[in-house]
Design a protein around this motif. Structure first.
Motif, PDB file in Angstrom:
ATOM      1  N   MET A   1      40.612  45.654  40.926  1.00 41.20           N
ATOM      2  CA  MET A   1      41.109  46.627  41.883  1.00 41.20           C
ATOM      3  C   MET A   1      42.604  46.390  42.126  1.00 41.20           C
ATOM      4  SD  MET A   1      40.102  47.175  45.932  1.00 41.20           S
ATOM      5  CE  MET A   1      38.377  47.487  45.629  1.00 41.20           C
ATOM      6  N   LYS A   2      43.396  47.482  42.130  1.00 39.35           N
ATOM      7  CA  LYS A   2      44.814  47.411  42.438  1.00 39.35           C
ATOM      8  C   LYS A   2      45.113  48.302  43.640  1.00 39.35           C
ATOM      9  CE  LYS A   2      46.677  46.309  37.860  1.00 39.35           C
ATOM     10  NZ  LYS A   2      47.653  46.708  36.813  1.00 39.35           N
ATOM     11  N   VAL A   3      45.772  47.724  44.646  1.00 33.99           N
ATOM     12  CA  VAL A   3      46.135  48.476  45.840  1.00 33.99           C
ATOM     13  C   VAL A   3      47.551  48.082  46.253  1.00 33.99           C
ATOM     14  CG1 VAL A   3      43.785  48.761  46.740  1.00 33.99           C
ATOM     15  CG2 VAL A   3      45.083  46.693  47.295  1.00 33.99           C
ATOM     16  N   ASP A   4      48.102  48.869  47.170  1.00 35.94           N
ATOM     17  CA  ASP A   4      49.412  48.511  47.713  1.00 35.94           C
ATOM     18  C   ASP A   4      49.288  47.342  48.685  1.00 35.94           C
ATOM     19  OD1 ASP A   4      50.962  50.545  46.389  1.00 35.94           O
ATOM     20  OD2 ASP A   4      50.110  52.008  47.784  1.00 35.94           O
ATOM     21  N   TYR A   5      48.222  47.375  49.512  1.00 38.32           N
ATOM     22  CA  TYR A   5      48.081  46.373  50.566  1.00 38.32           C
ATOM     23  C   TYR A   5      46.653  45.837  50.675  1.00 38.32           C
ATOM     24  CZ  TYR A   5      52.633  47.553  52.647  1.00 38.32           C
ATOM     25  OH  TYR A   5      53.966  47.734  52.874  1.00 38.32           O
ATOM     26  N   ILE A   6      46.553  44.545  50.949  1.00 40.62           N
ATOM     27  CA  ILE A   6      45.334  43.932  51.442  1.00 40.62           C
ATOM     28  C   ILE A   6      45.581  43.627  52.924  1.00 40.62           C
ATOM     29  CG2 ILE A   6      43.820  41.909  51.372  1.00 40.62           C
ATOM     30  CD1 ILE A   6      44.609  41.593  48.404  1.00 40.62           C
ATOM     31  N   ILE A   7      44.667  44.057  53.776  1.00 44.29           N
ATOM     32  CA  ILE A   7      44.760  43.743  55.206  1.00 44.29           C
ATOM     33  C   ILE A   7      43.601  42.825  55.559  1.00 44.29           C
ATOM     34  CG2 ILE A   7      44.793  44.671  57.553  1.00 44.29           C
ATOM     35  CD1 ILE A   7      45.674  47.355  56.341  1.00 44.29           C
TER      36      ILE A   7
ATOM     37  N   HIS B   1      56.821  33.249  50.771  1.00 49.64           N
ATOM     38  CA  HIS B   1      56.064  34.261  50.028  1.00 49.64           C
ATOM     39  C   HIS B   1      56.361  35.644  50.620  1.00 49.64           C
ATOM     40  CE1 HIS B   1      54.037  30.903  48.175  1.00 49.64           C
ATOM     41  NE2 HIS B   1      53.620  30.480  49.358  1.00 49.64           N
ATOM     42  N   LYS B   2      57.260  36.381  50.011  1.00 48.98           N
ATOM     43  CA  LYS B   2      57.732  37.638  50.568  1.00 48.98           C
ATOM     44  C   LYS B   2      56.703  38.769  50.484  1.00 48.98           C
ATOM     45  CE  LYS B   2      61.610  35.819  51.704  1.00 48.98           C
ATOM     46  NZ  LYS B   2      61.839  35.453  53.124  1.00 48.98           N
ATOM     47  N   ASN B   3      55.638  38.564  49.707  1.00 51.43           N
ATOM     48  CA  ASN B   3      54.587  39.585  49.664  1.00 51.43           C
ATOM     49  C   ASN B   3      53.408  39.212  50.570  1.00 51.43           C
ATOM     50  OD1 ASN B   3      53.790  37.465  48.091  1.00 51.43           O
ATOM     51  ND2 ASN B   3      53.418  38.680  46.232  1.00 51.43           N
ATOM     52  N   MET B   4      53.723  38.437  51.597  1.00 52.97           N
ATOM     53  CA  MET B   4      52.718  37.995  52.558  1.00 52.97           C
ATOM     54  C   MET B   4      53.322  38.146  53.956  1.00 52.97           C
ATOM     55  SD  MET B   4      50.969  34.228  52.602  1.00 52.97           S
ATOM     56  CE  MET B   4      49.916  34.529  51.190  1.00 52.97           C
TER      57      MET B   4
ATOM     58  N   ILE C   1      43.775  32.786  47.043  1.00 53.84           N
ATOM     59  CA  ILE C   1      45.022  33.560  46.903  1.00 53.84           C
ATOM     60  C   ILE C   1      45.840  33.032  45.723  1.00 53.84           C
ATOM     61  CG2 ILE C   1      47.243  34.110  47.976  1.00 53.84           C
ATOM     62  CD1 ILE C   1      45.901  34.155  50.646  1.00 53.84           C
ATOM     63  N   GLU C   2      46.284  33.952  44.874  1.00 53.65           N
ATOM     64  CA  GLU C   2      47.140  33.601  43.733  1.00 53.65           C
ATOM     65  C   GLU C   2      48.388  34.472  43.774  1.00 53.65           C
ATOM     66  OE1 GLU C   2      44.999  33.414  39.919  1.00 53.65           O
ATOM     67  OE2 GLU C   2      43.189  33.801  41.091  1.00 53.65           O
ATOM     68  N   PHE C   3      49.521  33.888  43.392  1.00 50.48           N
ATOM     69  CA  PHE C   3      50.777  34.626  43.349  1.00 50.48           C
ATOM     70  C   PHE C   3      51.166  34.852  41.899  1.00 50.48           C
ATOM     71  CE2 PHE C   3      50.749  32.215  47.308  1.00 50.48           C
ATOM     72  CZ  PHE C   3      50.991  33.222  48.227  1.00 50.48           C
ATOM     73  N   GLU C   4      51.330  36.124  41.518  1.00 51.41           N
ATOM     74  CA  GLU C   4      51.669  36.483  40.133  1.00 51.41           C
ATOM     75  C   GLU C   4      52.845  37.459  40.156  1.00 51.41           C
ATOM     76  OE1 GLU C   4      48.275  38.036  38.168  1.00 51.41           O
ATOM     77  OE2 GLU C   4      47.034  36.235  38.465  1.00 51.41           O
ATOM     78  N   GLU C   5      54.003  36.972  39.748  1.00 53.76           N
ATOM     79  CA  GLU C   5      55.221  37.786  39.736  1.00 53.76           C
ATOM     80  C   GLU C   5      55.411  38.506  41.072  1.00 53.76           C
ATOM     81  OE1 GLU C   5      55.502  40.243  36.277  1.00 53.76           O
ATOM     82  OE2 GLU C   5      55.054  38.589  34.913  1.00 53.76           O
ATOM     83  N   ASP C   6      55.320  39.830  41.093  1.00 56.25           N
ATOM     84  CA  ASP C   6      55.574  40.587  42.317  1.00 56.25           C
ATOM     85  C   ASP C   6      54.309  40.992  43.052  1.00 56.25           C
ATOM     86  OD1 ASP C   6      58.308  40.464  41.917  1.00 56.25           O
ATOM     87  OD2 ASP C   6      58.326  42.280  40.686  1.00 56.25           O
ATOM     88  N   VAL C   7      53.188  40.402  42.714  1.00 54.59           N
ATOM     89  CA  VAL C   7      51.930  40.767  43.371  1.00 54.59           C
ATOM     90  C   VAL C   7      51.226  39.515  43.885  1.00 54.59           C
ATOM     91  CG1 VAL C   7      51.628  42.838  41.958  1.00 54.59           C
ATOM     92  CG2 VAL C   7      50.550  40.674  41.257  1.00 54.59           C
ATOM     93  N   VAL C   8      50.312  39.754  44.811  1.00 55.38           N
ATOM     94  CA  VAL C   8      49.423  38.711  45.292  1.00 55.38           C
ATOM     95  C   VAL C   8      48.003  39.122  44.902  1.00 55.38           C
ATOM     96  CG1 VAL C   8      49.270  39.793  47.588  1.00 55.38           C
ATOM     97  CG2 VAL C   8      48.670  37.388  47.301  1.00 55.38           C
ATOM     98  N   VAL C   9      47.237  38.169  44.398  1.00 59.88           N
ATOM     99  CA  VAL C   9      45.884  38.464  43.927  1.00 59.88           C
ATOM    100  C   VAL C   9      44.894  37.682  44.767  1.00 59.88           C
ATOM    101  CG1 VAL C   9      44.295  38.390  41.961  1.00 59.88           C
ATOM    102  CG2 VAL C   9      46.741  38.858  41.582  1.00 59.88           C
ATOM    103  N   TYR C  10      43.859  38.394  45.224  1.00 62.63           N
ATOM    104  CA  TYR C  10      42.799  37.730  45.973  1.00 62.63           C
ATOM    105  C   TYR C  10      41.444  38.171  45.424  1.00 62.63           C
ATOM    106  CZ  TYR C  10      39.536  36.307  49.555  1.00 62.63           C
ATOM    107  OH  TYR C  10      38.462  35.739  50.200  1.00 62.63           O
ATOM    108  N   ASN C  11      40.737  37.226  44.844  1.00 55.81           N
ATOM    109  CA  ASN C  11      39.359  37.473  44.392  1.00 55.81           C
ATOM    110  C   ASN C  11      39.237  38.755  43.560  1.00 55.81           C
ATOM    111  OD1 ASN C  11      36.708  36.617  44.238  1.00 55.81           O
ATOM    112  ND2 ASN C  11      36.084  37.662  46.102  1.00 55.81           N
ATOM    113  N   GLY C  12      40.172  38.939  42.651  1.00 52.74           N
ATOM    114  CA  GLY C  12      40.127  40.098  41.763  1.00 52.74           C
ATOM    115  C   GLY C  12      40.847  41.328  42.286  1.00 52.74           C
ATOM    116  N   ILE C  13      41.366  41.262  43.502  1.00 51.13           N
ATOM    117  CA  ILE C  13      42.120  42.393  44.078  1.00 51.13           C
ATOM    118  C   ILE C  13      43.608  42.082  43.970  1.00 51.13           C
ATOM    119  CG2 ILE C  13      42.494  43.859  46.090  1.00 51.13           C
ATOM    120  CD1 ILE C  13      39.791  42.798  47.168  1.00 51.13           C
ATOM    121  N   SER C  14      44.339  42.973  43.315  1.00 49.42           N
ATOM    122  CA  SER C  14      45.782  42.803  43.148  1.00 49.42           C
ATOM    123  C   SER C  14      46.513  43.740  44.105  1.00 49.42           C
ATOM    124  CB  SER C  14      46.182  43.131  41.709  1.00 49.42           C
ATOM    125  OG  SER C  14      47.578  43.104  41.543  1.00 49.42           O
TER     126      SER C  14
END
Length: 347
Positions: free
Chosen positions: A1-7, A302-305, A170-183
């Motif tokens: 799954m790819k989204v703009d935001y995880i809340i 972590h600027k995407n957090m 939580i994993e950090f990959e380039e400009d995205v943050v990944v959580y349990n398969g959600i980018s």
């Protein structure tokens, strides 16, 4: 799954941020495990005046301008009634307090909200020799219904995942943050007191205070306004009233206590003389901060957090205001209000 935001979190802060994302056509998913109860047990009042000292609530005009249209929009979308326009009356304990009310009502930030009328007590079951002052532009949001219906709607659109959030995933990959398969481009933590378990933000000085409320049935009281004195009495309809609230800074559990119940009822009995029956009691930990301002901003590394927290006792008013500030900060690089920016704590 790819989204703009995880809340993370679906209380008042999380919902307000969801509304920002929908308004700006951003994709998102919400994770919530129902562990935090402060939003669901809140009194839900919006009131632009601090009635202890007759001072304006911080940014109250700006907050109400954003909050009330947001709740109207949610009501229309979900087909529910959430916003009840009900007056708030402050019980005066002396002539001096009446005079202080009039003196304050002329001041900037208060003149639009403090009625110049003194309301005499006409209710035989209320003790109020000196009458009441009435605050304007007040009401109550049914926070319990808001959150339950909001979650139901998110779930129907497959936007809600109800499970424990594991920070180790939580994993950090380039400009995205990944959580349990959600980018996602960004992850926003709106967890309330649950921030204490957050590995990335748990050094922030969120203290938390436990609040308990009781609900009573009082057929003879016939109160059609919120009464504020040593406790507040909020009419819910059908002779049912919510009484609150306690402030406990040591016990950080969601368990109800006999001590809090006794405290509330003893204070209540000094205000009303009719018979009543306790029908419910609830508890939750408010996300409070030592300087009484929210915690908003991006993680320093972590600027995407980001975090959206610390709404305290006025979440229904503050939530939409700080949610918009955070969204504009992330998406438009707008500066945050210095009073809410987590950078003020240098952690």
């Amino acid at each position: 799954m790819k989204v703009d935001y995880i809340i993370v979190g679906c209380g008042l802060a999380g919902i307000a941020f969801c509304e920002q994302l929908m308004e700006n056509i951003k994709t998102f998913v919400v994770l919530d495990n129902n562990s935090q109860q402060s939003s669901t047990v809140a009194g839900g009042l919006y009131n632009p005046v601090t009635l202890k000292r007759f001072t304006p609530v911080w940014q109250s005009k700006e907050q109400l301008a954003l909050a009330l249209p947001m709740y109207t929009k949610i009501e229309e979308r979900l087909n529910v009634k959430l916003d009840y326009k009900v007056p708030v009356r402050k019980r005066f304990t002396s002539l001096e307090e009446q005079n202080n009310w009039f003196a304050r009502s002329d001041r900037e930030g208060l003149s639009d909200y403090m009625s110049l009328n003194i309301y005499k007590n006409t209710n035989q079951f209320i003790n109020s020799e000196f009458g009441f002052g009435e605050v304007l532009e007040t009401g109550r949001i049914d926070t319990k219904l808001l959150i339950s219906e909001y979650k139901k709607d998110l779930k129907s659109r497959q936007l809600l995942i109800e499970e424990y959030f594991d920070y180790d995933l939580i994993e950090f990959e380039e400009d995205v943050v990944v959580y349990n398969g959600i980018s996602a481009r960004q992850i926003v933590f709106a967890e309330g007191y649950g921030i204490k378990n957050n590995l990335f933000f748990n050094t922030l000085p969120l203290e938390g205070s436990k609040g308990e409320l009781v609900t009573i049935k009082a057929p003879n009281l016939k109160l059609d306004y919120v009464l504020k004195s040593s406790v507040f009495i909020i009419p819910l309809g059908n002779d049912i009233y919510r009484i609150g609230s306690t402030y406990e800074r040591t016990d950080k559990t969601n368990n109800i206590s006999e001590k809090a119940k006794e405290e509330l009822l003893n204070k209540l009995k000094t205000l009303i003389t009719c018979e009543f029956k306790v029908i419910d009691q609830v508890a939750g930990i408010r996300p409070t901060v030592k300087d009484r301002r929210p915690l908003v901003g991006r993680h320093p590394e972590h600027k995407n957090m980001a975090i959206l927290n610390g709404l305290g006792t006025r979440g229904v008013m503050i939530g939409p205001y700080v949610a918009k500030q955070l969204f504009n900060h992330i998406e438009r690089n707008s500066a945050l209000d210095n009073e809410i920016d987590i950078a003020r704590f240098n952690v």
